[in-house]
Design an enzyme around this catalytic site. Structure first.
Site, PDB file in Angstrom:
ATOM      1  N   ASP A 165       0.824  -1.196   0.000  1.00  0.00           N
ATOM      2  CA  ASP A 165       0.000   0.000   0.000  1.00  0.00           C
ATOM      3  C   ASP A 165       0.867   1.260   0.000  1.00  0.00           C
ATOM      4  OD1 ASP A 165      -2.874   0.859   0.382  1.00  0.00           O
ATOM      5  OD2 ASP A 165      -1.958   1.904   2.096  1.00  0.00           O
ATOM      6  N   GLU A 184       1.854  -0.427  -5.117  1.00  0.00           N
ATOM      7  CA  GLU A 184       0.708   0.441  -5.428  1.00  0.00           C
ATOM      8  C   GLU A 184       1.233   1.849  -5.681  1.00  0.00           C
ATOM      9  OE1 GLU A 184      -3.491   2.118  -3.629  1.00  0.00           O
ATOM     10  OE2 GLU A 184      -1.652   2.219  -2.492  1.00  0.00           O
TER      11      GLU A 184
END
Lengths: 670, 670
Positions: free
Chosen positions: B391, B420
């Protein structure tokens, strides 16, 4: 089989972990920092890099550089766009430099940006002000004495301030910003992981006009060997033509064993002088002068006389030896002997070059040999020679050149080396990267418009611009190109303008100014080549282009734009026979445009397109274009101009362009 | 100010001088060897370089490589053209490798070439033969035992030979050539001065279809928290759609402090579950599971069940913590506290994220923190997870990722990390270079023909092809792109085909197969986002495209050309609304062409141009094209074919093309 040196499972990357800020895609950087880039003194040296870090903090960055024996200096970098940063500094001394980049988190600017956003959104700012004050204190601790006192004053005022408004005003003040920036507070300071090399040369590395001659042909009398004194008498003429460098082919004793005769005959006739490139004999080797030329002292006098005429002398550096070179007896271990005990001559099977033997660069006595070869250069430097044209460097190991040039320039950073790299493209380039100041190129064989555009665009806009300075020779003792054999006087004029204005450094081999174009049939060799005999040149003979040479060299000297190389740009001319290009100084105070008719036989008319936008001239504004070759002047308006170049009248034009600033009409009495 | 580390006037470049042969312009090489290039097991890895030396000798060269704990191996390189060489080897194991190049003078081949020229020119060859014999003896000395015996035999025969002809025949024989080449006689042996890294992944790094889900939404009952057991019940359905990777958003305990409510409300209502990205609370942190999902043991069972269904589980790795994460109490030194003693929350002024606190990567306790973060990954690896979707990596330091990924892969080379990296282009790229196996990209926002061509050409043909594997997600819990909000079912089909065939690795976030397109107005956020509440999905609801997903994933699995990425090429389609591209295996045994109507509203007709030359199909030859989506088959001839794509019938076509080999007609009796 041994294991990898840097085992790929090594777990600790501590230096990498320290470097929070990403600094990459540095420009210029050659082959990951393997080679130095080149500039000349006074150049503004720009360094570019991608610089960014995680998150959204404001960054600071600087270029750092130092000369060989100097301290580090630094210049600020600024964000241009898309995480790309740029900074620059002006080079101020000759020699090897290193440069790198430092980047850091600008804690104070980050704080200010966020503080203002929160304040403007009406959020409470009390704790933010305390945090700002804490940065101020850290900056005081980091600052050097002088600035520290001023900062400390601000910090104390901050502590005494009664209101948030007063505290905020203090922290947001320009003075606080300037002093904190200067304080050296650089959290997350990250150095680019490479130190890159920059070699700064004197201007002659990039801007000079060379004139090549055979000293032995300067007596002016048939069959009489020329002397250094004869050369000295030629100086005023060469100076008058506007040349800067007087380049002599080898001046050393010539071998007698297997000596070549006239027109490259395998056997010399009695009295044939041999090729000066077969170096060494009974009279000595690479640190001696051919007795018929004079003494070493005579040579030094010639070097001094040249200086007095505003020129410097360049010498040939040709490593091969004649079989009777003194080294062959003194240091047989530097050569290769065959199983039958004979020395190994140079060869390119089935061709044999029996007047030449090559040294063995990687023999067991490498170190002594390499040092001896280096000492040859240093010997001539001591005699006042600072420029060396190197013969066939591509047949000697690249590592030797890299080592030798670095060694010599460490002692004498103003020494220049020209690589005769008439070889495959990648070897040509790597010699330049390894340290050669200048390179011979394929210019001599480029004749057509698209060829020039492609080749010069590669040299001036591609990576070579950072390390390769082409010395455009119109001709050499080895190369009389077909265009000069066939094109007559207009071809000589056309090639001169091309060489002298496409590149900033160029040269001619003598006879060019006399339009000498007689070749051995079906070859690029001169007929009755000076390489194998004394020659008598009649320096003012009919049909010479010396006046033209004078004008071209004068245009070069008087126009700073022509002293640069990578500022070359091509522009549109609708005729396939006319090449149109220009050079401008960065500030546009000097703008020169050149149109050359590449066809030596016929006149061509064309429309040329001036890049008015780039010239900072409006499309409705008038400008003056003076042809520095013909002296004609034009008052033009608009980008498109019609010109005609007639090989027999004006094979080329060198326009110096200036905006035409008209005196404003004033009504009487106003 | 300190002096430069590598002072530029250092005189001794001994390693450089040893390396007579120039080896440069090595490809692939990222940032001067700073980063590893990537491949998957079974790839043929090609290495290119410029290799040359002074003079005219014949050279030899080899690529050398080794895996982390292995010995060096080598594969021969061959001259392609213009001093450019190439060699290759097939990667055969997962993990970090290094590779470099060795080049040498091929003394024997040089001798043979020159010998033949001299002999053919009728020159004496006696001494040449002696020299050839001497090379033979050196080769005997250099050879290893087995080959040495054979070489010794040849050398002895050579010594006994009576005539020059016999000696020449022996030296020129293939056998002598082969054995001398194998002998390891490598004068001037030069290693490229860098050892470069290559990371070899398992195939899932480049070829996989991902399916993202929220485990807590899998109960199928409103207001009831889903469990791992519920997830297990979903496996057959996901497997049937053809997915390879089942990716779960964070499964850890969720913070209670400042918990977000439905639709990102600042304050949670009673019973609101909060965002799974606010990790940590009374029930534990990053190595715990949310109690309502089940136990760690339940999780391991789910991982095993997924394997049984031919899938593997990927977990989210999100470093941020909820303010009540156990680390905040146990390791306050890993966080930042403000002057008033409160913990510093995440913020992007004036926005505040009070349900999240960030760790302090460069605090005084960096080493303990970094190790703890690494150990989180290792903990889940021990539970059977080998893929991590990371993330927001761009808000954490790049050096942390480089270190952590290297550490984990040193122990578990088959672990994959997906970045990401929805951030600026250079940060996106450097994360991939630093070690991420795959990256999210800007695909999600590319909608028009030229955008696709430009972006995919950069990714597949530019330098990123060596290190960046784009995982094309059609949607994510954070991104419901406008085309899906407005384009309805045809848009979902169109985006699916684009993601699944432009890249070789792609993913969908659940609901995509149901054509879920409801957004918060004027945003890319899902309405009633699953991020903040339990959701009940009706997995077979009206209008779903699950059959279409099945066909697309089947086409991917059955066509090796679609397992690759950098083989993507765009071809001409004359409609601006139709994108036409193809992928072929190197041997052309599998050729797939894809046409996609980018307009979800209207049908478009177009002529598409097949690259017959590249397909090795003659212009008069027939070929069969089977649309793997509709099942329609075409028998075509010639490059230009007319197709129509109707968003409501066939928004895209995936043609598998095969030459149509007709059975030759035989006359009876022949």
């Amino acid at each position: 089989m041994t294991r990898a040196r840097n085992a790929p499972h090594a777990h600790h990357l501590s230096w990498k972990a320290e470097n929070r800020i990403v600094v990459e895609a540095v420009y210029p950087e050659l082959d990951g920092g393997r080679y130095a880039v080149k500039r000349v003194v006074g150049d503004e040296f720009e360094v570019w890099a991608d610089i960014f870090r995680d998150g959204y903090d404001v960054l600071g960055a600087a270029v750092r550089w130092c000369a060989a024996d100097d301290d580090w200096r630094e210049a600020p970098m600024h964000l241009v766009d898309n995480d790309r940063w740029c900074g620059s500094f002006r080079t101020d001394r000759v020699g090897r430099h290193i440069y790198t980049i430092e980047a850091w988190t600008d804690r104070f600017e980050s704080w200010k940006r966020d503080f203002v956003k929160k304040r403007d959104a009406g959020q409470p700012i009390g704790i933010e002000l305390v945090e700002g004050g804490s940065i101020l204190r850290d900056a005081v601790a980091s600052a050097r004495k002088t600035d520290g006192a001023a900062l400390k004053g601000i910090a104390e005022t901050f502590e005494r301030a009664k209101t948030d408004e007063a505290r905020a005003a203090l922290l947001l003040s320009d003075e606080a910003g300037t002093l904190v920036a200067k304080s050296g507070l650089r959290p997350d300071a990250t150095r680019y992981h490479r130190e890159l090399e920059l070699y700064v040369d004197r201007e002659a590395a990039r801007f000079a006009a060379w004139y090549e001659m055979f000293p032995r042909s300067q007596s002016g009398l048939s069959g009489k060997h020329g002397t250094f004194a004869d050369c000295a008498r030629r100086l005023p003429d060469v100076q008058a033509m506007g040349f800067d460098v007087l380049y002599f082919v080898p001046i050393h004793p010539i071998g007698a064993l297997n000596r070549k005769g006239r027109n490259n005959a395998v056997t010399a006739a009695p009295g044939d002088p041999g090729s000066p490139y077969a170096i060494g004999g009974a009279d000595g080797g690479h640190t001696d002068v051919h007795p018929e030329l004079g003494t070493l002292d005579d040579f030094r006098k010639l070097v001094a006389a040249a200086h007095e005429h505003g020129m410097e002398v360049a010498l040939d550096y040709a490593i091969q030896c004649a079989p009777d070179h003194p080294w062959v007896k003194e240091h047989p271990e530097w050569f290769v002997f065959r199983p039958d005990g004979t020395i190994k001559h140079a060869e390119n099977p089935p061709k044999k070059y029996q007047d030449i033997v090559n040294v063995n660069f990687y023999g067991p006595h490498r170190e002594a040999l390499w040092n001896a070869l280096k000492n040859v250069v240093l010997f001539w430097v001591e005699q006042g020679v600072k420029i060396f044209r190197v013969d066939n460097p591509h047949t000697k190991p690249v590592p030797f050149w890299e080592w030798m040039i670095r060694e010599v320039q460490a002692l004498h950073p103003d020494v220049l080396f020209l690589s005769e790299a008439f070889t495959r493209p990648k070897m040509l380039k790597v010699l330049a990267k390894a340290g050669f100041t200048q390179s011979y190129t394929y210019f001599t064989w480029r004749n057509f418009k698209q060829e020039f555009i492609d080749y010069l665009t590669e040299l001036t806009q591609g990576e070579p611009r950072e390390y390769l300075r082409p010395n455009f020779f119109t001709n050499t003792p080895d190369i009389l190109p077909p265009i000069l054999q066939r094109g007559g006087r207009p071809a000589f004029q056309m090639r001169l303008v091309l060489a002298a204005t496409l590149s900033s450094v160029y040269g001619i081999y003598n006879g060019f100014e006399l339009c000498e174009g007689r070749a051995v049939p079906d070859s690029e060799e001169y007929a009755d080549s000076e390489k194998y005999e004394y020659k008598v040149w009649h320096w003012n003979r009919e049909g010479n282009i010396k006046d033209y040479v004078v004008r071209v060299n004068k245009a070069r000297r008087e126009n700073p734009a022509l002293r640069e190389f990578t500022n070359l740009r091509f522009y549109r001319a609708d005729s396939e026979s006319i090449l149109f290009y220009g050079k401008m100084t960065a500030d546009r105070s000097n703008m020169v445009f050149v149109a050359v008719n590449l066809d030596p036989f016929e006149a061509h008319e064309t429309t040329i397109d001036f890049p008015l936008g780039d010239m900072k001239i409006g499309h409705d504004d008038a400008y003056e274009a003076e042809d520095l070759l013909s002296g004609e002047r034009h008052l033009w308006r608009g980008a498109h101009q019609r010109i005609c170049l007639d090989p027999h009248r004006n094979p080329a034009a060198i326009f110096r362009v200036q905006p035409f600033r008209h005196v404003e009409f004033r009504e009487p009495g106003v």
